[in-house]
Design a protein around this motif. Sequence first.
Motif, PDB file in Angstrom:
ATOM      1  N   SER A 571       0.941  -1.128   0.032  1.00  0.00           N
ATOM      2  CA  SER A 571       0.107  -0.061   0.128  1.00  0.00           C
ATOM      3  C   SER A 571       0.769   1.216   0.253  1.00  0.00           C
ATOM      4  O   SER A 571       1.689   1.322   1.174  1.00  0.00           O
ATOM      5  CB  SER A 571      -0.920  -0.078   1.324  1.00  0.00           C
ATOM      6  N   LEU A 572       0.672   2.042  -0.920  1.00  0.00           N
ATOM      7  CA  LEU A 572       1.642   3.291  -1.205  1.00  0.00           C
ATOM      8  C   LEU A 572       0.636   4.755  -0.854  1.00  0.00           C
ATOM      9  O   LEU A 572      -0.301   4.673  -1.499  1.00  0.00           O
ATOM     10  CB  LEU A 572       2.176   3.365  -2.720  1.00  0.00           C
ATOM     11  N   TYR A 573       1.116   5.125   0.248  1.00  0.00           N
ATOM     12  CA  TYR A 573       0.210   6.303   0.668  1.00  0.00           C
ATOM     13  C   TYR A 573       1.041   7.385   1.019  1.00  0.00           C
ATOM     14  O   TYR A 573       2.169   7.203   1.679  1.00  0.00           O
ATOM     15  CB  TYR A 573      -0.726   6.022   2.020  1.00  0.00           C
ATOM     16  N   GLY A 574       0.706   8.704   0.677  1.00  0.00           N
ATOM     17  CA  GLY A 574       1.626   9.939   0.893  1.00  0.00           C
ATOM     18  C   GLY A 574       1.027  10.941   0.219  1.00  0.00           C
ATOM     19  O   GLY A 574       1.165  12.209   0.458  1.00  0.00           O
ATOM     20  N   ALA A 589      11.559  -2.045 -10.982  1.00  0.00           N
ATOM     21  CA  ALA A 589      12.037  -1.723  -9.804  1.00  0.00           C
ATOM     22  C   ALA A 589      11.487  -0.454  -9.230  1.00  0.00           C
ATOM     23  O   ALA A 589      11.411  -0.505  -7.995  1.00  0.00           O
ATOM     24  CB  ALA A 589      13.614  -1.256  -9.924  1.00  0.00           C
ATOM     25  N   LEU A 590      11.078   0.421 -10.012  1.00  0.00           N
ATOM     26  CA  LEU A 590      10.467   1.771  -9.394  1.00  0.00           C
ATOM     27  C   LEU A 590       9.070   1.888 -10.073  1.00  0.00           C
ATOM     28  O   LEU A 590       8.631   1.193 -11.089  1.00  0.00           O
ATOM     29  CB  LEU A 590      11.512   2.954 -10.064  1.00  0.00           C
ATOM     30  N   ILE A 591       7.925   2.548  -9.046  1.00  0.00           N
ATOM     31  CA  ILE A 591       6.893   2.838  -9.661  1.00  0.00           C
ATOM     32  C   ILE A 591       6.773   4.346  -9.349  1.00  0.00           C
ATOM     33  O   ILE A 591       7.131   4.886  -8.140  1.00  0.00           O
ATOM     34  CB  ILE A 591       5.784   2.029  -9.125  1.00  0.00           C
ATOM     35  N   VAL A 592       6.221   5.150 -10.471  1.00  0.00           N
ATOM     36  CA  VAL A 592       6.127   6.595 -10.245  1.00  0.00           C
ATOM     37  C   VAL A 592       4.623   6.931 -10.219  1.00  0.00           C
ATOM     38  O   VAL A 592       3.969   6.326 -11.062  1.00  0.00           O
ATOM     39  CB  VAL A 592       7.018   7.309 -11.449  1.00  0.00           C
ATOM     40  N   THR A 593       4.161   7.982  -9.356  1.00  0.00           N
ATOM     41  CA  THR A 593       2.631   8.118  -9.176  1.00  0.00           C
ATOM     42  C   THR A 593       2.605   9.633  -9.336  1.00  0.00           C
ATOM     43  O   THR A 593       3.434  10.450  -9.024  1.00  0.00           O
ATOM     44  CB  THR A 593       1.947   7.856  -7.847  1.00  0.00           C
ATOM     45  N   GLY A 594       1.856  10.182 -10.228  1.00  0.00           N
ATOM     46  CA  GLY A 594       1.532  11.527 -10.165  1.00  0.00           C
ATOM     47  C   GLY A 594       0.061  12.007 -10.020  1.00  0.00           C
ATOM     48  O   GLY A 594      -0.962  11.268 -10.099  1.00  0.00           O
ATOM     49  N   SER A 595      -0.163  12.855  -9.136  1.00  0.00           N
ATOM     50  CA  SER A 595      -1.408  13.314  -8.439  1.00  0.00           C
ATOM     51  C   SER A 595      -1.902  14.598  -8.644  1.00  0.00           C
ATOM     52  O   SER A 595      -1.160  15.452  -9.167  1.00  0.00           O
ATOM     53  CB  SER A 595      -1.105  13.195  -6.857  1.00  0.00           C
ATOM     54  N   ALA A 596      -2.899  14.686  -8.255  1.00  0.00           N
ATOM     55  CA  ALA A 596      -3.792  16.209  -8.298  1.00  0.00           C
ATOM     56  C   ALA A 596      -3.155  17.108  -7.517  1.00  0.00           C
ATOM     57  O   ALA A 596      -3.449  18.451  -7.489  1.00  0.00           O
ATOM     58  CB  ALA A 596      -5.221  15.961  -8.133  1.00  0.00           C
ATOM     59  N   ASP A 597      -2.355  16.812  -6.468  1.00  0.00           N
ATOM     60  CA  ASP A 597      -1.465  17.561  -5.491  1.00  0.00           C
ATOM     61  C   ASP A 597      -0.234  18.221  -6.202  1.00  0.00           C
ATOM     62  O   ASP A 597       0.507  18.746  -5.472  1.00  0.00           O
ATOM     63  CB  ASP A 597      -1.073  17.035  -4.320  1.00  0.00           C
ATOM     64  N   LYS A 598      -0.087  18.271  -7.415  1.00  0.00           N
ATOM     65  CA  LYS A 598       0.965  18.514  -8.573  1.00  0.00           C
ATOM     66  C   LYS A 598       2.149  17.937  -8.184  1.00  0.00           C
ATOM     67  O   LYS A 598       3.387  18.477  -8.398  1.00  0.00           O
ATOM     68  CB  LYS A 598       1.075  20.182  -8.142  1.00  0.00           C
ATOM     69  N   LYS A 601       5.798  11.235  -7.154  1.00  0.00           N
ATOM     70  CA  LYS A 601       6.389  10.529  -6.015  1.00  0.00           C
ATOM     71  C   LYS A 601       6.996   9.064  -6.586  1.00  0.00           C
ATOM     72  O   LYS A 601       6.305   8.456  -7.494  1.00  0.00           O
ATOM     73  CB  LYS A 601       5.301   9.912  -4.995  1.00  0.00           C
ATOM     74  N   ILE A 602       8.271   8.897  -6.336  1.00  0.00           N
ATOM     75  CA  ILE A 602       8.866   7.599  -6.847  1.00  0.00           C
ATOM     76  C   ILE A 602       9.079   6.742  -5.705  1.00  0.00           C
ATOM     77  O   ILE A 602       9.614   6.886  -4.760  1.00  0.00           O
ATOM     78  CB  ILE A 602      10.420   8.249  -7.386  1.00  0.00           C
ATOM     79  N   TRP A 603       8.530   5.481  -5.993  1.00  0.00           N
ATOM     80  CA  TRP A 603       8.447   4.450  -5.021  1.00  0.00           C
ATOM     81  C   TRP A 603       9.116   3.194  -5.315  1.00  0.00           C
ATOM     82  O   TRP A 603       9.800   2.903  -6.619  1.00  0.00           O
ATOM     83  CB  TRP A 603       7.202   4.098  -4.717  1.00  0.00           C
ATOM     84  N   GLY A 604       9.644   2.320  -4.417  1.00  0.00           N
ATOM     85  CA  GLY A 604      10.478   1.415  -4.584  1.00  0.00           C
ATOM     86  C   GLY A 604       9.269  -0.009  -4.496  1.00  0.00           C
ATOM     87  O   GLY A 604       8.543  -0.049  -3.690  1.00  0.00           O
ATOM     88  N   GLY A 608       8.006  -0.906  -0.964  1.00  0.00           N
ATOM     89  CA  GLY A 608       6.845   0.238  -1.082  1.00  0.00           C
ATOM     90  C   GLY A 608       7.413   1.621  -0.516  1.00  0.00           C
ATOM     91  O   GLY A 608       6.538   2.383  -0.060  1.00  0.00           O
ATOM     92  N   ASP A 609       8.679   1.777  -0.326  1.00  0.00           N
ATOM     93  CA  ASP A 609       9.008   2.947   0.197  1.00  0.00           C
ATOM     94  C   ASP A 609       9.167   3.925  -0.773  1.00  0.00           C
ATOM     95  O   ASP A 609       9.605   3.798  -1.951  1.00  0.00           O
ATOM     96  CB  ASP A 609      10.316   2.680   0.895  1.00  0.00           C
ATOM     97  N   CYS A 610       9.034   5.258  -0.330  1.00  0.00           N
ATOM     98  CA  CYS A 610       9.039   6.577  -1.057  1.00  0.00           C
ATOM     99  C   CYS A 610      10.396   6.872  -1.393  1.00  0.00           C
ATOM    100  O   CYS A 610      11.018   7.476  -0.275  1.00  0.00           O
ATOM    101  CB  CYS A 610       8.033   7.569  -0.555  1.00  0.00           C
ATOM    102  N   HIS A 611      11.082   6.897  -2.443  1.00  0.00           N
ATOM    103  CA  HIS A 611      12.466   7.323  -2.699  1.00  0.00           C
ATOM    104  C   HIS A 611      12.430   8.895  -2.688  1.00  0.00           C
ATOM    105  O   HIS A 611      13.510   9.312  -2.279  1.00  0.00           O
ATOM    106  CB  HIS A 611      12.941   6.809  -4.225  1.00  0.00           C
ATOM    107  N   LYS A 612      11.494   9.502  -3.341  1.00  0.00           N
ATOM    108  CA  LYS A 612      11.507  10.946  -3.581  1.00  0.00           C
ATOM    109  C   LYS A 612      10.246  11.419  -3.897  1.00  0.00           C
ATOM    110  O   LYS A 612       9.416  10.863  -4.494  1.00  0.00           O
ATOM    111  CB  LYS A 612      12.654  11.290  -4.729  1.00  0.00           C
TER     112      LYS A 612
END
Length: 940
Positions: A571-574, A589-598, A601-604, A608-612
Amino acid sequence: MVKAYLRYEPAISFGVVASPESNVVYDPSGRRLLAAALDRFAAWDPKRGLPSSIFTPASSSPSLAVSCIASSPSAASASASSIASGHADGSIRLWDAETGACEATLHGHRSAASALRFSPSGAVLASGSKDCDVILWDVVAQAGLFRLRGHRDQVTDLLFLDSGKKLATCSKDKFIRVWDLDTQHCLQIVGGHHSEVWSMDVDPSEKFLVSGSADPELRVFRVRQSAEDGEDWNKWDVLKLFGEIPRQTKERVQTIRFNKDGSLVACQVAGKTADIYRILDETEAIRKAKRRMHRKKEKALAKAVTAEGNGTVIDPLPAQDSQNPTVVVTDVFKLLQVLRASKKICSVAFSPSNPPKGCLASLSLSLNNNVLETYSVDNEKVSKTHSIEIHGHRSDIRSLALNSEDNLLMSTSHNAVKIWNPSTGDCLRTIDSDYGLCSAFVPGNRYGLIGTKSGTLEIIDINSGNSIDVIEAHAGSIRSIVLIPDEDGTVSARGFVTGSADHDVKFWEYQLVQKSDTDSKHLSVTNVRTLKMNDDVLAVSIGPTGKHIAVALLDCTVKVFFVDTLKFCLSLYGHKLPVLCMDISSDGALIVTGSADKNLKIWGMDFGDCHKSIFAHTDSVMDVKFVYRTHYMFSVGKDRTVKYWDADKFELLLTLEGHHAEVWCLAISSRGDFIVTGSHDRSIRRWDRTEEQLFIEEEREKRLEETFEADLDNAIEHRHGQKDDAPDEGSVGVPGRKTKETITAADAIIDALDTAEEEEKRLNELKEEQSNAERAKSQPNVIMQGQSPSDYVLNAVSNVRPNDLEQALLSLPFSDALKLMAYLKEWSLIPLKVELTCRVCLVLLQTHHNQLTSTPAARSILTELKGILYGRVKGCKDTIGFNLAAMDHIKELLAMRSDAPFRDAKAKLMEIRQEQSKRSDRSDGTERRKKKKPKASTQS
């Protein structure tokens, strides 16, 4: 070692037929229709429905959006710059109609250009802008003449009167102004409108001027034909109110245009209709006025008879009024037809070419749904003849998909699916469909899948362009379609996954179905598994090996499941707002998510840790994708930008600007050599990877410099705006404005003057101290490239663009201006530089007049230049006059030679007719003599 990346640059843009913010005009020949398409414009052939040429600026930027277009009225000027385009940054560009090349860029306005019009000769261009100013440009010299100030709001339209000697302008300040271009002052201010004046036009004979606003009527003015006109004209008046025509609709007037012969005028409103009026000639107008007075007289007699019965007396109409009635505006302007379009009309234009037989004129429209239509106007009806619509979508583009070979591109919109060639931008297929929110190619590239807003899943055949099947897949909108890959990372024929707003993630498999024995088999899909979620599904992504599936929900979280068992994994939350897009890298290795909060977030994917977390865009992130086999990624957002990132170093590599509205989607080729983006502005843009390297530090410094220069320009514009908020009534100003180019040109002139001064000092010292033999051995100055000091400075001044020369000279201090004037005497002896010398002298004299007249060293220079320049200009004028007379003589000789066979035939025909007439006269004479002889014998 510093890491280098390859740069992406804009390649082509397609999908836009006509921008709603600009107008449409015909070229002088009348065979091509010019329509703006965001930052470029195209010349369309209405009959074939294809663009014959495309006019594109050198740099593509949202600030370069075309706001207005003008075409020279005379075909004789087509050899010069016969097309002008005004842009959102205030610049004016002159184009060659034949080659499509941009010949000059004119900078003078501080805001978007709102109106353009060529003079009847095509040598002068008038431009109006949102900065309330009107600038006159010399098209031949490609320089500004002067600036007219007086309007208090945006200039909406302008036109030339009296063979180009006067200019009429209208504005949102509710006034029409008439300017005398010879004396450069305002002759007349015409009021009467109760709201903003949006458009006006004059007939070719310059008899009537029609203006329109948000008022319920059109105002018609008579144009003064000559200074000797009597009547009740004021001495300085050019326009006189003739009357008002009631309009059919309540929307404000947007465009008023006369046809070529002045018999029709079209009034287009800010809606779906355009009223077409016919202008009656003088005989028909008098006849109509007599009928009107006759009806009025009959009504008066009827009232009189009724009044006599009641015992009252009513005066009848005077007999003079019924016999010589006064012609009013309704007697001249007659409503002919009301054109009703399917969508809102943005602009209208009459074709200057001869209309087809049986119709009065051809009228072209641009609609706000990216369509150009042409109508034929007749006495009885208005019928559509041509339509240009297949080259673009009717609304914004919501999804893009490339096939496995990257040679087909599929785009979806609210009512159609289009298949494009991404290399050329040609539209190959148009398929009707529901509102498509997502799309994908089926392996094999023969079929396509469309997920719609209504929850249906459409299967289309790419080759035939037909919709094969429509499946009721979900109860809510389908937001995402993802193909299921094989374990080796390639796309397999196993099936695909859809995510919907009905909280379901469904797994589908392909199957071939045959409805009957006579029908062939076609593709269909069947639902095999369903993953129930607790909230709306916004995005779905599957890992490269098909092991994990990530689901973005409306509750701002991303949940990762195993594909085989559908068991929960991570579960990726943030994110603070819902995740609108995401993607998994090709190595998993990576999953990137783009949000309406502009944020991005780059996750492992392992823990499931948030890299940046990166603040990526200034508005919602709408789509994000990794480049295959890399950790580089592209993101697009509502801030109209495309950004290139390094997910390992968390660095912004490149920002690509070019879209004029929100960017909804993107697609990346399998090799990463190009990307394609789709926007709310209906355009599809392709960005190609080049061999040019870019470095992060250089790009960061460049962005800082651009930000600093933009802030500096805004401060300068704000200061200028405060100073010019209330210009003098009818004042005249300098046409150009200070830009980076003018400042650079001024610096180049100052450097040339300093270098030439040092060289002159060196030569004088050598002349005094050394002998001739030693002076011959002295080394010349390498910077001057073997030129004399005068030629070196002249070369620097000649390299300045004509439009920037005046502002560059205004930036020179008095000391440098005095140095420059010392060279004018020598320059005036060069025949080809007389015009440049006179222009430099005039600008410097106007700018530094008081200082020059009070400086003793400058008085001798001015005295010498007075006699020299006058003689040189007179000689050039005589030469030009002699050449013009010679050209006229040659023209007459050519005309005589071309007419020689016709004149010989005509002379022979005249001789034959004379001989026939002589023979007939002889025969008549003999017959008369024969008749007279018997009478004489009887008398004798």
